[in-house]
Design a protein around this motif. Structure first.
Motif, PDB file in Angstrom:
ATOM      1  N   SER A 193       0.845  -1.227  -0.125  1.00 12.45           N
ATOM      2  CA  SER A 193      -0.082  -0.078   0.091  1.00 12.45           C
ATOM      3  C   SER A 193       0.995   1.253  -0.006  1.00 12.45           C
ATOM      4  O   SER A 193       0.486   2.312  -0.732  1.00 12.45           O
ATOM      5  CB  SER A 193      -0.962  -0.131   1.343  1.00 12.45           C
ATOM      6  N   THR A 199     -14.892   5.953   5.993  1.00 13.19           N
ATOM      7  CA  THR A 199     -14.001   5.183   4.927  1.00 13.19           C
ATOM      8  C   THR A 199     -14.432   6.013   3.572  1.00 13.19           C
ATOM      9  O   THR A 199     -13.568   6.016   2.659  1.00 13.19           O
ATOM     10  CB  THR A 199     -14.188   3.926   4.994  1.00 13.19           C
ATOM     11  N   CYS A 245     -11.759   4.346   0.434  1.00 15.09           N
ATOM     12  CA  CYS A 245     -11.235   3.032   0.961  1.00 15.09           C
ATOM     13  C   CYS A 245     -12.056   1.948   0.609  1.00 15.09           C
ATOM     14  O   CYS A 245     -13.396   2.076   0.333  1.00 15.09           O
ATOM     15  CB  CYS A 245     -11.143   2.918   2.555  1.00 15.09           C
ATOM     16  N   ASP A 246     -11.612   0.867   0.219  1.00 15.44           N
ATOM     17  CA  ASP A 246     -12.238  -0.302  -0.350  1.00 15.44           C
ATOM     18  C   ASP A 246     -13.003  -1.162   0.730  1.00 15.44           C
ATOM     19  O   ASP A 246     -12.530  -2.344   1.078  1.00 15.44           O
ATOM     20  CB  ASP A 246     -11.393  -1.536  -1.134  1.00 15.44           C
ATOM     21  N   HIS A 247     -14.005  -0.683   1.296  1.00 13.42           N
ATOM     22  CA  HIS A 247     -15.107  -1.102   2.267  1.00 13.42           C
ATOM     23  C   HIS A 247     -16.507  -1.113   1.838  1.00 13.42           C
ATOM     24  O   HIS A 247     -17.056  -0.246   1.568  1.00 13.42           O
ATOM     25  CB  HIS A 247     -14.702  -0.385   3.604  1.00 13.42           C
ATOM     26  N   ASP A 261     -15.568  -5.015   6.895  1.00 12.50           N
ATOM     27  CA  ASP A 261     -14.378  -5.008   6.017  1.00 12.50           C
ATOM     28  C   ASP A 261     -13.187  -4.094   7.000  1.00 12.50           C
ATOM     29  O   ASP A 261     -12.141  -4.557   6.594  1.00 12.50           O
ATOM     30  CB  ASP A 261     -14.661  -4.312   4.687  1.00 12.50           C
ATOM     31  N   THR A 262     -13.720  -3.388   7.686  1.00 13.30           N
ATOM     32  CA  THR A 262     -12.789  -2.695   8.530  1.00 13.30           C
ATOM     33  C   THR A 262     -11.843  -3.558   9.445  1.00 13.30           C
ATOM     34  O   THR A 262     -10.801  -3.027   9.856  1.00 13.30           O
ATOM     35  CB  THR A 262     -13.431  -1.638   9.316  1.00 13.30           C
ATOM     36  N   ASN A 275     -10.797  -6.429   8.482  1.00 17.64           N
ATOM     37  CA  ASN A 275      -9.954  -7.093   7.699  1.00 17.64           C
ATOM     38  C   ASN A 275      -8.378  -6.368   7.766  1.00 17.64           C
ATOM     39  O   ASN A 275      -8.500  -5.313   7.089  1.00 17.64           O
ATOM     40  CB  ASN A 275     -10.367  -7.186   6.197  1.00 17.64           C
ATOM     41  N   ARG A 321      -7.213  -4.649   4.471  1.00 19.20           N
ATOM     42  CA  ARG A 321      -7.965  -3.364   3.913  1.00 19.20           C
ATOM     43  C   ARG A 321      -7.916  -2.533   5.013  1.00 19.20           C
ATOM     44  O   ARG A 321      -8.030  -1.163   4.597  1.00 19.20           O
ATOM     45  CB  ARG A 321      -9.659  -3.901   3.946  1.00 19.20           C
ATOM     46  N   ASN A 322      -7.890  -2.777   6.413  1.00 17.03           N
ATOM     47  CA  ASN A 322      -7.581  -1.610   7.440  1.00 17.03           C
ATOM     48  C   ASN A 322      -6.500  -0.843   7.074  1.00 17.03           C
ATOM     49  O   ASN A 322      -6.301   0.303   7.290  1.00 17.03           O
ATOM     50  CB  ASN A 322      -7.803  -2.185   8.599  1.00 17.03           C
ATOM     51  N   SER A 371      -4.759  -0.710   4.464  1.00 15.10           N
ATOM     52  CA  SER A 371      -4.745  -0.048   3.194  1.00 15.10           C
ATOM     53  C   SER A 371      -5.436   1.579   3.328  1.00 15.10           C
ATOM     54  O   SER A 371      -5.014   2.404   2.828  1.00 15.10           O
ATOM     55  CB  SER A 371      -5.128  -0.923   2.192  1.00 15.10           C
ATOM     56  N   CYS A 372      -6.791   1.403   3.923  1.00 11.81           N
ATOM     57  CA  CYS A 372      -7.400   2.601   4.342  1.00 11.81           C
ATOM     58  C   CYS A 372      -6.518   3.490   5.019  1.00 11.81           C
ATOM     59  O   CYS A 372      -6.571   4.526   4.815  1.00 11.81           O
ATOM     60  CB  CYS A 372      -8.645   1.930   5.215  1.00 11.81           C
TER      61      CYS A 372
END
Length: 201
Positions: free
Chosen positions: A37, A117, A122-124, A129-130, A132, A135-136, A138-139
């Motif tokens: 990321s 997000t 962010c990809d949520h 998803d938060t 994960n 993903r967390n 990356s966000c």
């Protein structure tokens, strides 16, 4: 040249310690995902020169982008340590509400909230998803990049505590009794790449 080491350009030779090393079985995967990321959506961070960079890494200006990625890895892991204790399932109900008056719940390693997000692309798709870790993290990189680019600093100041990354994470604001900002600065500055090079090298 005394006190200055040449930047390392081979990623395989760059030390990438993180605060979660040895403290969670998924630590290697978290580090790998965070570095991905940082090299993509976080690339502006690797080029940036935040006003308070020396407090986090005294040798920041001598580092290559790849080396800076390793330092940001340490910084993010230090934030995660204080925010969640490296518990992906951790939640915290904030004292404020979202745009619809609903309680905001911070979640996951970096305690990001699903409610916020969408402001950072962010990809949520859901609150789950938060939790994960990939993903967390990356966000978190997207959030930090946004605020460092906008305000030109990593942590807040006594006059404007909610600036830089402190606009999102309370642990990056000064003035707390437990001194989380100072602890994160010290832990990041202890990275091998941030220590002064031995004299004569």
């Amino acid at each position: 040249m005394g006190g200055c080491a040449e930047p390392v350009t081979d990623p395989g030779l760059i030390p990438t310690p993180a605060r979660w090393d040895g403290r969670h079985r998924d630590a290697p995967a978290w580090s790998a995902a965070l570095l991905v990321s940082l090299r993509s959506t976080g690339a502006p961070l690797l080029r940036s020169r935040p006003a308070d960079r020396a407090a986090f890494c005294p040798r920041h200006d001598h580092l290559s982008p790849e080396e800076r990625a390793a330092v940001w890895l340490m910084l993010f892991s230090a934030v995660a340590e204080l925010e969640s204790g490296f518990r992906p399932g951790h939640t915290h109900r904030e004292s404020f509400t979202d745009d619809f008056g609903r309680p905001v719940i911070s979640r996951g390693l970096l305690q990001t909230s699903f409610e916020s997000t969408r402001h950072y692309d962010c990809d949520h798709a859901s609150a789950e998803d938060t939790h994960n870790p990939v993903r967390n993290l990356s966000c978190g990189v997207r959030i930090m990049t946004h605020h460092v680019e906008r305000e030109g600093r990593i942590g807040g100041t006594p006059a404007t505590p909610a600036s830089g990354g402190g606009a999102y994470w309370a642990v990056l604001r000064p003035g707390h009794r437990e001194r989380p900002l100072e602890r994160i600065q010290a832990r990041t500055a202890a990275h091998p790449l941030c220590r002064p090079a031995p004299a004569g090298r």
